[in-house]
Scaffold this motif. Structure first.
Motif, PDB file in Angstrom:
ATOM      1  N   LEU A 101     -46.447   8.034  17.447  1.00 35.25           N
ATOM      2  CA  LEU A 101     -45.702   8.035  18.869  1.00 35.25           C
ATOM      3  C   LEU A 101     -45.739   6.422  19.183  1.00 35.25           C
ATOM      4  O   LEU A 101     -44.918   5.931  19.891  1.00 35.25           O
ATOM      5  N   VAL A 102     -47.092   6.165  19.693  1.00 36.70           N
ATOM      6  CA  VAL A 102     -47.419   4.806  20.113  1.00 36.70           C
ATOM      7  C   VAL A 102     -46.592   3.630  19.471  1.00 36.70           C
ATOM      8  O   VAL A 102     -45.839   3.000  19.871  1.00 36.70           O
ATOM      9  N   PHE A 160     -42.360  -0.368  19.424  1.00 41.61           N
ATOM     10  CA  PHE A 160     -41.219  -0.999  18.497  1.00 41.61           C
ATOM     11  C   PHE A 160     -39.950  -0.462  18.281  1.00 41.61           C
ATOM     12  O   PHE A 160     -39.251  -0.869  17.693  1.00 41.61           O
ATOM     13  N   GLY A 161     -39.765   0.738  18.907  1.00 44.99           N
ATOM     14  CA  GLY A 161     -38.313   1.555  18.626  1.00 44.99           C
ATOM     15  C   GLY A 161     -37.735   1.706  19.765  1.00 44.99           C
ATOM     16  O   GLY A 161     -36.738   1.455  20.283  1.00 44.99           O
ATOM     17  N   VAL A 162     -38.493   2.448  20.845  1.00 43.00           N
ATOM     18  CA  VAL A 162     -37.885   2.884  22.142  1.00 43.00           C
ATOM     19  C   VAL A 162     -37.724   1.927  23.005  1.00 43.00           C
ATOM     20  O   VAL A 162     -36.732   1.648  23.654  1.00 43.00           O
ATOM     21  N   LEU A 199     -33.142  -1.886  12.714  1.00 41.42           N
ATOM     22  CA  LEU A 199     -33.910  -2.935  13.227  1.00 41.42           C
ATOM     23  C   LEU A 199     -33.185  -4.294  13.664  1.00 41.42           C
ATOM     24  O   LEU A 199     -33.609  -4.930  14.711  1.00 41.42           O
ATOM     25  N   GLN A 200     -31.885  -4.259  12.918  1.00 42.42           N
ATOM     26  CA  GLN A 200     -31.289  -5.565  13.430  1.00 42.42           C
ATOM     27  C   GLN A 200     -30.658  -5.673  14.857  1.00 42.42           C
ATOM     28  O   GLN A 200     -30.695  -6.572  15.534  1.00 42.42           O
ATOM     29  N   PRO A 260     -43.989  -4.153  13.795  1.00 40.22           N
ATOM     30  CA  PRO A 260     -42.783  -3.473  13.759  1.00 40.22           C
ATOM     31  C   PRO A 260     -42.411  -3.026  12.559  1.00 40.22           C
ATOM     32  O   PRO A 260     -41.864  -1.888  12.564  1.00 40.22           O
ATOM     33  N   SER A 261     -43.049  -3.305  11.218  1.00 41.12           N
ATOM     34  CA  SER A 261     -42.367  -2.560   9.957  1.00 41.12           C
ATOM     35  C   SER A 261     -43.276  -1.397  10.126  1.00 41.12           C
ATOM     36  O   SER A 261     -42.343  -0.233   9.569  1.00 41.12           O
ATOM     37  N   ILE A 262     -44.497  -1.171  10.485  1.00 38.89           N
ATOM     38  CA  ILE A 262     -45.061   0.296  10.651  1.00 38.89           C
ATOM     39  C   ILE A 262     -44.018   1.026  11.443  1.00 38.89           C
ATOM     40  O   ILE A 262     -43.572   2.435  11.139  1.00 38.89           O
ATOM     41  N   ALA A 263     -43.516   0.577  12.665  1.00 41.25           N
ATOM     42  CA  ALA A 263     -42.660   1.576  13.553  1.00 41.25           C
ATOM     43  C   ALA A 263     -41.505   1.799  12.936  1.00 41.25           C
ATOM     44  O   ALA A 263     -41.298   2.953  12.991  1.00 41.25           O
TER      45      ALA A 263
END
Lengths: 309, 303
Positions: free
Chosen positions: A34-35, A40-42, B146-147, B172-175
């Motif tokens: 989640l972290v 890096f997403g939300v 990702l873009q 970021p690749s992990i996420a």
């Protein structure tokens, strides 16, 4: 979510049929994933919306920019062109890939051993990175040094990447070359899930192969078609690597899709505000199209499924 | 996004057809016969796929001088490794190592974290709101390309002072590997018979032990699938090194191939040798885990 000692046995009759909380809490197991995902997403998803209302050149300080970036992007005829090119490539590559994938997928679902071998070969293009693929095709299509020139076939030695219409066609061809096999495999899985009894019934009814394909296979594949189309269409919003390496959006702006436009505005033009606005447009387009496709499939969710059973 | 769709598309599984491998020959009669059009398309497509790949491989063994004067579709009469030498002398060993570090550094933690999260979601989702919300968040993640978020990712990596480092590409690749991995793995963990969990519990095993001793071995095929899939995506990622690095010594292979073509564009054999060297490791990796990956695609999306 109370943490109990993990080792106390509980009689089966007491235990809830499903769910973990009863036996040591589990929530912390999700925390690492989640972290990372939130960071890096939300956060970037919210960030890109925020940055579209800011001024930032990519290096210096970020200052509030109000609606400036949006006004600039929406007033730019280049955006409309990018939208058009994006949807053009999306629509044509969908129309090329879908029939080809269904045909190949149905074929691959058959029993012969060699079809498994073919499936292995089909996957090879998927293994290449889009960058390597673009580099390869750029060399292969070069009007002076490429395959056409070497074979001395004038038809093949055109200026493939130098003319707008041809370049769009090349992009669509390469995309299909890479992804048709992937979608064929999806359809193979779909066809294999169609109950055999339906085919037996159709055969007893005297339906020929073509009739079986159109009246049985195709309707049964409805949900697979929607899944595959969603992946194709939403995926095509993000073709960046291929087009960037192949043509960098050119010739002129003939293949400048939204993702390339975003990169050029933000990282080459140092205007992160407008680039973020374009990114927001990409995200929204993807969501809208995915929802539309979902509606298309969701309305009569159980309609065609049990037909003839 | 793939999932939101595929989850609504689950067909009522016909008995005996769940995750069906090749069914018995006799039963498939109806599908196998006379598919002339399909058969033709199948073989034509093999040619379409193989001709360019054949061309890449044979050309990479030609010398630059013979490339222009020989028939491009014929194998070289005097195969040479000159192109490969030039590529390797252009620091490709370093890019290769960078790619390995980034791929392994991203995929191993991503799959491990996704597995733990999936286990918690499947086992605890019934009673924990937090786990259910986490799951929905991961599903939402499938819709984030990702873009589209690369600008904030760039900003975050700069602020973490990780620009121009391999770590800056790894995080970021992990996420971005997590959402699909959680989806696939949780579907598989859900298939583990409940009685097995029950008996582990009666034996006094903790959830941690149950996770690694029971769920992990039983979901191994799915773990292999997501590992290969994520490795492929990370290995081939072009956008992250393009945006997050400047120093040539931090490049990964896809970016290196691109800049190599910029440098040696007219030396077609050398450019193609760089393509071969970039792709070879992933082909080997794929050859090892092929069955799982193919089964994963057909089972995961075909529903």
């Amino acid at each position: 979510m109370t943490a109990g000692p993990g080792t106390v046995p509980v009689p089966p009759s007491v235990a809830a049929p499903r769910g973990g909380g009863r036996h040591g809490s589990l929530w912390w197991l999700v925390v690492p994933a989640l972290v990372f995902f939130v960071t890096f997403g939300v956060v970037p998803l919210l960030g890109v919306l925020g940055l579209s209302f800011a001024n930032w050149n990519g290096i210096g300080a970020i200052t509030p920019g109000g609606l400036g970036a949006w006004r600039q992007v929406l007033g730019d005829p280049g955006l409309l062109h990018s939208l058009w090119v994006t949807f053009e490539i999306m629509a044509i590559s969908w129309a090329v890939q879908t029939p080809a994938s269904i045909l190949l997928g149905t074929f691959l679902a058959g029993p012969q051993r060699y079809r498994g071998f073919l499936a292995v070969l089909y996957v090879l293009p998927l293994l290449l990175s889009s960058a390597a693929l673009a580099v390869t095709w750029k060399a292969l299509l070069d009007p002076n040094f490429g395959l056409g020139a070497g074979l001395k076939i004038p038809l093949l030695s055109q200026n493939w990447l130098g003319e707008g219409g041809l370049a769009v066609g090349v992009v669509i061809f390469i995309v299909s070359w890479q992804f048709v096999p992937f979608h064929a495999l999806i359809y193979q899985g779909g066809v294999r899930q169609i109950p055999r009894s339906l085919y037996e019934a159709a055969e007893i009814d005297g339906a020929g192969r073509i009739r079986q394909f159109f009246s049985l296979t195709l309707p049964q594949l409805k949900y697979t078609i929607i899944t595959s189309s969603t992946l194709m269409v939403v995926g095509s919003l993000t073709f960046f690597d291929l087009i960037f390496v192949l043509t960098a959006g050119g010739p002129g702006d003939a293949t400048r899709v939204l993702a390339v436009e975003m990169y050029q505005t933000g990282f080459l033009g140092n205007q992160m505000g407008p680039a973020s606005a374009i990114a927001v447009i990409i995200v929204l387009s993807g969501l809208v199209i995915a929802q539309l496709l979902r509606r298309l499939g969701g309305r009569d969710a159980s309609a065609s499924q049990l037909e003839g059973m | 996004m793939a999932t939101t769709t595929s989850s609504t598309t689950t067909e009522p599984a016909p008995p005996g057809a769940d995750r069906a491998p090749a069914p018995p020959r006799r039963a498939r009669r109806g599908l196998g016969r006379f598919n002339v059009l399909g058969g033709l398309a199948g073989w034509v497509w093999v040619a379409i796929v193989l001709v360019p790949i054949y061309w890449i491989v044979i050309t990479s063994f030609k010398s630059q001088s013979t490339y222009y004067v020989t028939n491009p579709m014929l194998p070289p009469t005097e195969p040479t490794l000159d192109s490969y030498r030039l590529v390797i002398e252009s620091d490709f060993a370093r890019y290769f190592v960078n790619s390995v570090v980034v791929t392994a550094g991203a995929v191993v933690p991503a799959v491990a974290m996704s597995f733990m999260a999936s286990y918690a979601i499947v086992r605890g989702g019934g009673t924990s709101r937090f786990l259910r919300i986490s799951n929905s968040l991961f599903l939402l993640g499938l819709a984030i390309p990702l873009q589209a978020v690369i600008i904030p990712v760039y900003l975050i990596v700069i602020r973490m002072r990780m620009y121009d480092s391999l770590g800056g590409m790894i995080l970021p690749s992990i996420a971005f590997a997590i959402p699909l991995s959680v989806l696939v793995l949780s579907n598989f963990i859900r298939d583990v018979p409940r009685e097995l969990f029950e008996s582990m519990r009666l034996d006094g095993a903790s959830e941690w032990t149950t996770m690694w001793r029971l769920a992990f071995p039983l979901t191994r095929p799915a773990i292999v699938t997501v590992t290969i899939y994520n490795a492929l995506l990370t290995w081939n990622n072009f956008l992250l090194p393009l945006i997050l690095t400047q120093d040539p010594s931090k490049r990964t292979l896809p970016l290196a191939v691109w800049s190599f073509q910029g440098q040696y564009g007219v030396n077609v054999p050398a450019v193609l040798a760089s393509v071969v060297l970039t792709t070879l490791p992933i082909v080997v990796f794929y050859a090892i885990g092929r069955r799982q990956l193919l089964a994963g695609i057909t089972a995961g999306f075909g529903k």
